[in-house]
Design an enzyme around this catalytic site. Structure first.
Site, short mmCIF file in Angstrom:
data_model
loop_
_atom_site.label_atom_id
_atom_site.label_comp_id
_atom_site.label_asym_id
_atom_site.label_seq_id
_atom_site.Cartn_x
_atom_site.Cartn_y
_atom_site.Cartn_z
CB CYS A 110 -0.89 0.07 1.23
SG CYS A 110 -1.88 -1.39 1.45
NE ARG A 145 4.42 1.88 -0.84
CZ ARG A 145 5.59 1.50 -0.36
NH1 ARG A 145 6.69 1.83 -0.97
NH2 ARG A 145 5.66 0.81 0.74
CD1 TRP A 191 -0.99 -5.76 -4.19
CD2 TRP A 191 -0.65 -6.67 -2.18
NE1 TRP A 191 -0.68 -7.09 -4.37
CE2 TRP A 191 -0.47 -7.67 -3.16
CE3 TRP A 191 -0.50 -7.02 -0.84
CZ2 TRP A 191 -0.14 -8.99 -2.84
CZ3 TRP A 191 -0.16 -8.33 -0.52
CH2 TRP A 191 0.02 -9.29 -1.52
CG ASN A 205 2.43 -0.22 3.80
OD1 ASN A 205 2.09 -1.32 3.39
ND2 ASN A 205 3.66 0.25 3.63
N GLY A 206 0.71 -2.46 5.86
CA GLY A 206 1.25 -3.52 6.72
C GLY A 206 0.15 -4.45 7.19
CD GLU A 234 14.72 -10.94 -13.67
OE1 GLU A 234 14.48 -11.60 -12.65
OE2 GLU A 234 14.23 -9.81 -13.89
CE LYS A 254 11.00 -8.37 -14.34
NZ LYS A 254 12.03 -8.58 -13.42
CD GLU A 266 7.48 -9.37 -12.57
OE1 GLU A 266 6.99 -8.91 -11.55
OE2 GLU A 266 8.70 -9.39 -12.78
CG HIS A 282 18.21 -34.81 -15.38
ND1 HIS A 282 18.65 -36.11 -15.31
CD2 HIS A 282 19.31 -34.05 -15.60
CE1 HIS A 282 19.96 -36.14 -15.45
NE2 HIS A 282 20.39 -34.90 -15.64
CE LYS A 304 9.90 -0.99 -8.26
NZ LYS A 304 10.23 -2.20 -9.03
C1 F6R Z 1 9.99 -8.74 -10.08
C2 F6R Z 1 10.17 -7.92 -8.90
C3 F6R Z 1 10.13 -8.60 -7.57
C4 F6R Z 1 11.14 -7.93 -6.61
C5 F6R Z 1 11.00 -8.55 -5.22
C6 F6R Z 1 12.02 -7.97 -4.25
O1 F6R Z 1 10.12 -7.99 -11.24
O2 F6R Z 1 10.31 -6.74 -8.98
O3 F6R Z 1 10.38 -9.97 -7.68
O4 F6R Z 1 12.43 -8.14 -7.10
O5 F6R Z 1 9.72 -8.29 -4.73
O6 F6R Z 1 11.87 -6.58 -4.13
P1 F6R Z 1 13.03 -5.70 -3.51
O7 F6R Z 1 14.19 -5.71 -4.45
O8 F6R Z 1 12.43 -4.34 -3.34
O9 F6R Z 1 13.39 -6.34 -2.19
#
Ligand code: F6R
Length: 612
Positions: free
Chosen positions: A2, A27, A76, A102-103, A485, A489, A492, A508, A607
């Site tokens: 949030c 967020r 969120w 938030n939390g 990675e 990407k 998501e 395997h 995020k």
């Molecule tokens: C994916 C992404 C997330 C963050 C993860 C950690 O694109 O952004 O997987 O990498 O939530 O976030 P931070 O780096 O802020 O601890």
């Protein structure tokens, strides 16, 4: 997760509050809401709406020029679905007090039962609403003092929270509190701000105050008073924000993610800036007071998501150059087992936000076991660096798109810098080898630039895969975490099945997934690597079963025929993921756009993951 913002000053508060919410929407975007003080003692003005901020804005057809203090929230969802009634702010029953949060309040059920017994009426399923009712009772008990009430309430709460509250009896006052979740103060002239992150108020002020754990902040247009939960006044650390509002704007790009992909050459250059002496030595003053790093017998990297992939990639450079064994673990897994850490283990956390709860808790766990903690972080003054023994800031600039791109690339750079620092100081590499690798690092911005300048054919080709149902990514050595990675990407952003595999593991099991037309993206080790031929065989194996193969390879590496090829510049193998990941980001971006998904705000994500 949030986003939270508060404003008090001479302006009509709705404008800075909505602007803050626009910048914090990354967020969380399940709902949004605002509360404004009106006339002293009267009910607050409150509007809240499920869905994105635009839904709330559509309801707000008055600029509320007479309201000079207000709070705003973008959610969120955790407790209770994304509905209008669960949207924040939450109110006391008399409508005079509003709270945003938030939390997670872990003891909310007990609190709610107790409050209901005392006659409070609840209108939502959230954990937050209990705080509104508790605070309203506490304000009465504390003779109308909202800050004293907040301190009393925080002492009753378990869990993690940033809270902001306003009360119509003190219409110019906003009171905030934080435990484990972020909150910063923006200091203006005759006006002050509170927010989850400085981007919310960057167009009004660049002066900020950092708040510590279990601190309460009492903000009016003319002053900021910070206390601990016992009421003792604290002097917060003041700092200047070094980037400006344009860094947090899209700047002509259709999405923040695309802008951030194209900013990567600069982010790398900024992260490398000032890290080398004239005689080609590594300068990381932040690590000079941590002799434990140079005598470490083991390094443990803890991170989540994309940052975890940076750790997996960094492991190769640290082991190869510094000759120290490295383990990399998901922070969420580390915390809940009984890990063996000796005094000779140094922990490195990696986090863009510096607020990820799993990483924060893992760092605390490691510290409690006696380990020194170094954090790699992109957010000045955030919680994880504040609690670490040393911090290396990446200089990616603000990353707004939910999917991490430029932050990841700079995290890999930071791990390479740590590897070279140790290797240089411990003599694990010769000075000539160190200076050769410094040259390699300094060449990276231009190489990424070259990939971006020639990306058009890749962008077009990527869109052609939009109807695929599943995409597999293959890599070996450092290419394996790069493959993970690439898959993350795509999942998501384009909401499609994607998996990354180590090339050697194909036989395997995963090869059973290949059918006619399955797209497979393979990251080819460089020509001189002994793994090149092995990956070439993997490519032949999937081609033989009908896969549609895209190979990412450097410009001198021979590749099997009958595949799509994306060329990247030649580099040191350990740094190759920095180049190979860029086309993977572009692939995911284009697939997401072609499939009509919301690139900057993918569904169900936020995020900063500030809940466990
Ligand atoms: C994916 C992404 C997330 C963050 C993860 C950690 O694109 O952004 O997987 O990498 O939530 O976030 P931070 O780096 O802020 O601890």
């Amino acid at each position: 997760m949030c986003g939270i913002v508060g404003y008090t000053g001479e302006k009509a508060a709705l404008t800075p509050v909505l602007e803050g919410l626009r910048r914090l929407e990354y967020r969380g975007y399940d709902s949004a809401g605002v509360a404004l003080t009106t006339t002293k003692g009267e009910k607050l003005f409150v509007e809240k709406k499920a869905g994105k901020l635009a839904n709330l804005e559509a309801e707000l057809n008055d600029s509320h020029d007479n309201s000079h203090s207000g709070i705003g929230h973008t959610r969120w969802a955790t407790h209770g679905g994304p509905t209008d009634s669960n949207a924040h702010p939450h109110l006391s029953n008399d409508g005079k007090l509003a709270v945003i949060h938030n939390g997670i309040i872990e003891n909310y059920l007990e609190l709610r039962a107790e409050l209901e017994k005392r006659g409070h009426k609840f209108t939502s399923e959230t954990d937050t609403e209990s705080v509104a009712h508790l605070l309203s009772d506490a304000v009465t008990k504390n003779g109308g003092d909202l800050a004293a009430a907040m301190r009393a309430v925080c002492n009753e709460l378990r869990g993690s929270f940033t809270l902001l509250a306003i009360h119509s009896d003190s219409p110019e006052r906003i009171v905030g509190a934080r435990r484990n979740s972020p909150l910063v103060v923006g200091v203006g002239k005759g006006e002050n701000f509170l927010a989850s992150d400085v981007s919310a108020f960057i167009s009004y002020t660049k002066s900020a105050l950092e708040l510590g754990q279990d601190e309460v902040v009492d903000v009016t247009p003319s002053g900021v008073i910070v206390t601990n939960l016992a009421g003792k006044v604290i002097t917060p650390r003041a700092y200047e924000i070094t980037w400006d509002a344009s860094a947090a704007e899209r700047g002509g790009y259709p999405h923040f993610m695309l802008k951030e992909i194209f900013e990567q050459p600069k982010s790398i250059a900024d992260t490398l800036l000032g890290r080398f002496t004239e005689n080609s030595q590594i300068a990381i003053g932040e690590l000079d007071n941590l002799p434990e790093l140079l005598s470490a017998e083991r390094i443990l990297i803890l991170a989540c998501g994309t940052a975890y992939h940076a750790g997996l990639i960094g492991k190769y450079a640290i082991e190869t150059w510094a000759k120290i064994p490295v383990d990399v673990e998901l922070a969420s897994e580390f915390r809940y087992r009984d890990p063996v850490l000796t005094k000779k283990t140094v922990v490195i956390t990696i986090s863009q936000s510096g607020e990820t709860m799993d990483t924060l808790m893992a760092a605390r766990h490691a510290k409690s076991l006696g380990a020194k903690v170094i954090s790699i972080c992109n957010t000045n003054g955030s919680t994880i660096p504040r609690e670490s023994d040393a911090v290396i800031y990446t200089h990616a600039g603000p990353e707004i798109a939910v999917a991490s791109t430029k932050a990841l690339i700079t995290q890999i750079i930071a791990t390479a810098l740590i590897a070279l620092y140790i290797a240089d100081k411990n003599g694990a590499l010769k000075p000539s080898e160190v200076s050769g690798l410094i040259e390699e690092l300094l060449a990276l911005p231009a190489k990424v630039e070259q990939i971006l300048e020639t990306a058009e054919p890749l962008r077009e080709m990527s869109r052609g895969f939009k109807d695929a149902t599943s995409v597999l990514f293959l890599g070996r050595h450092v290419g394996y975490p790069a493959a993970l990675e690439g898959a993350l990407k795509l999942k998501e952003l384009a909401y499609m099945h994607a998996e990354g595999f180590a090339g050697g593991e194909l036989k395997h099991g995963p090869i059973a997934l290949i059918e006619s037309g399955t797209p497979v993206i393979a990251i080819m080790p460089p020509q001189r690597s002994e793994l090149r031929e092995k990956m070439a065989s993997n490519i032949q194996e999937v081609r033989a079963r009908g896969a549609n193969v895209i190979v990412i390879a450097d410009s001198e590496t021979v590749i099997p025929a009958d595949v799509h090829v994306i060329r990247i510049p030649v580099s040191n193998q350990l740094l190759q993921p920095i180049l190979a990941i860029v086309p993977l980001q572009i692939f995911a971006y284009e697939m997401a756009v072609a499939r009509g998904s919301d690139v900057d705000q993918p569904r169900n994500l936020a995020k900063s993951v500030t809940v466990e």
